[in-house]
Design a protein around this motif. Sequence first.
Motif, short mmCIF file in Angstrom:
data_model
loop_
_atom_site.label_atom_id
_atom_site.label_comp_id
_atom_site.label_asym_id
_atom_site.label_seq_id
_atom_site.Cartn_x
_atom_site.Cartn_y
_atom_site.Cartn_z
N SER A 148 14.29 9.99 -1.77
CA SER A 148 15.32 10.64 -1.31
C SER A 148 15.21 10.15 0.51
O SER A 148 16.35 10.44 1.19
CB SER A 148 15.39 12.02 -1.17
OG SER A 148 13.95 12.58 -0.61
N ASP A 149 14.16 9.50 0.93
CA ASP A 149 13.89 9.05 2.20
C ASP A 149 14.40 7.77 2.50
O ASP A 149 13.66 6.85 1.92
CB ASP A 149 12.39 9.15 2.51
CG ASP A 149 12.33 9.05 4.24
OD1 ASP A 149 13.19 8.65 4.96
OD2 ASP A 149 10.99 9.27 4.54
N VAL A 198 12.75 3.53 1.18
CA VAL A 198 13.36 2.72 0.23
C VAL A 198 13.69 1.68 1.02
O VAL A 198 14.61 1.43 1.75
CB VAL A 198 14.57 3.48 -0.52
CG1 VAL A 198 15.41 2.57 -1.27
CG2 VAL A 198 14.28 4.99 -1.17
N LEU A 199 13.12 0.30 0.31
CA LEU A 199 13.40 -0.69 0.94
C LEU A 199 14.79 -1.52 0.17
O LEU A 199 15.44 -2.31 0.94
CB LEU A 199 12.30 -1.89 0.61
CG LEU A 199 10.99 -1.44 1.31
CD1 LEU A 199 9.95 -2.53 1.04
CD2 LEU A 199 11.23 -1.28 3.04
N ALA A 234 14.56 2.72 -7.34
CA ALA A 234 14.26 2.39 -6.01
C ALA A 234 13.13 1.56 -5.73
O ALA A 234 11.89 1.90 -6.60
CB ALA A 234 14.19 3.68 -4.95
N VAL A 235 12.86 0.80 -4.73
CA VAL A 235 11.74 0.02 -4.66
C VAL A 235 11.25 0.10 -3.15
O VAL A 235 12.25 0.20 -2.15
CB VAL A 235 12.01 -1.45 -4.76
CG1 VAL A 235 10.77 -2.35 -4.25
CG2 VAL A 235 12.39 -1.81 -6.25
N GLY A 236 10.01 0.42 -2.88
CA GLY A 236 9.52 0.58 -1.41
C GLY A 236 8.18 0.45 -1.37
O GLY A 236 7.58 -0.40 -2.01
N ARG A 237 7.32 0.75 -0.21
CA ARG A 237 5.86 0.62 0.01
C ARG A 237 5.29 1.95 0.17
O ARG A 237 5.79 2.79 0.76
CB ARG A 237 5.87 -0.45 1.13
CG ARG A 237 6.16 -1.83 1.00
CD ARG A 237 5.54 -2.59 2.22
NE ARG A 237 5.96 -4.04 1.98
CZ ARG A 237 6.92 -4.57 2.69
NH1 ARG A 237 7.74 -3.91 3.27
NH2 ARG A 237 7.24 -6.13 2.42
#
Length: 271
Positions: A141-142, A146-147, A163-166
């Motif tokens: 949700s941030d 989220v990339l 979602a994809v992020g680090r």
Amino acid sequence: MSRRFGSRLILATLLIVGLFVPVFGQEFTQGFRADEKLLRGAIVDRVENDDSKVVGAVLSNLERLYGVVVRSNETAVSLTVDPAGVLVATSGRYEMLISNINGEVKEGDYLTSSALKGVAMRADERQDKTLGRALQSFDTSDPNQVLATRTVTANDGQARTVAVGRVLADLDIRSNPLAGVLAPEVLIKLGESIAGGPVSVTRIWGALGVLVLSFITGSVIFYAGVRTSIIAIGRNPLSKGSVLRGFLQVTAISLIIFIVGGFAVYLILKL
């Protein structure tokens, strides 16, 4: 027991402790060639029949899971010889690409390869290997975490968006602990309480080894000191004062070894 013998035992203990701490705290990377663009944090597999190359990791190739792509300024020691390739770390604390394809990722979750190439996911008991453990949660949700988003097809044939992020993770590739206990739960909880967060099983066993070593060394010195003191007093009661001083010195040496061992355990778990 002579002071020289005690001094040698202390030096031996410090030497072994000094060897343990760098091994568990040092981070190494190695350079590889890649035929595709691999982003920082991408997890990679070794290429079959060509160990000089890596590709983005996928769940179907879990047996060749190798590490995570990092930048040169993220590691202390690099073994690369190919500046045109990518640097891959196999242990240490690094950011890695993550998705919620297998559920929300929380701090402390084990991670593994996913169906998204080069992207990790939360592990469960169905995978044979894990990458390590997440040191922070992935909050989908941030928008700052989220990339990108990807559309995937689930097992039931329905398409859904993930979602994809680090996230920062403790990289430690090994057999999946969720499929079989690799360390007693009490040791894992104790190690995490000392480290203040998730800690790899490797560090837990390493810390236990140092602790046992320091306890045995300190106990041997203390026992030898007590035995020697009793024998000396029995042979010459008039030497009681000097024998007592020697006993206190031996006791101090044993305490120093215990303290050094405890500090080394703390460093292994915290580094």
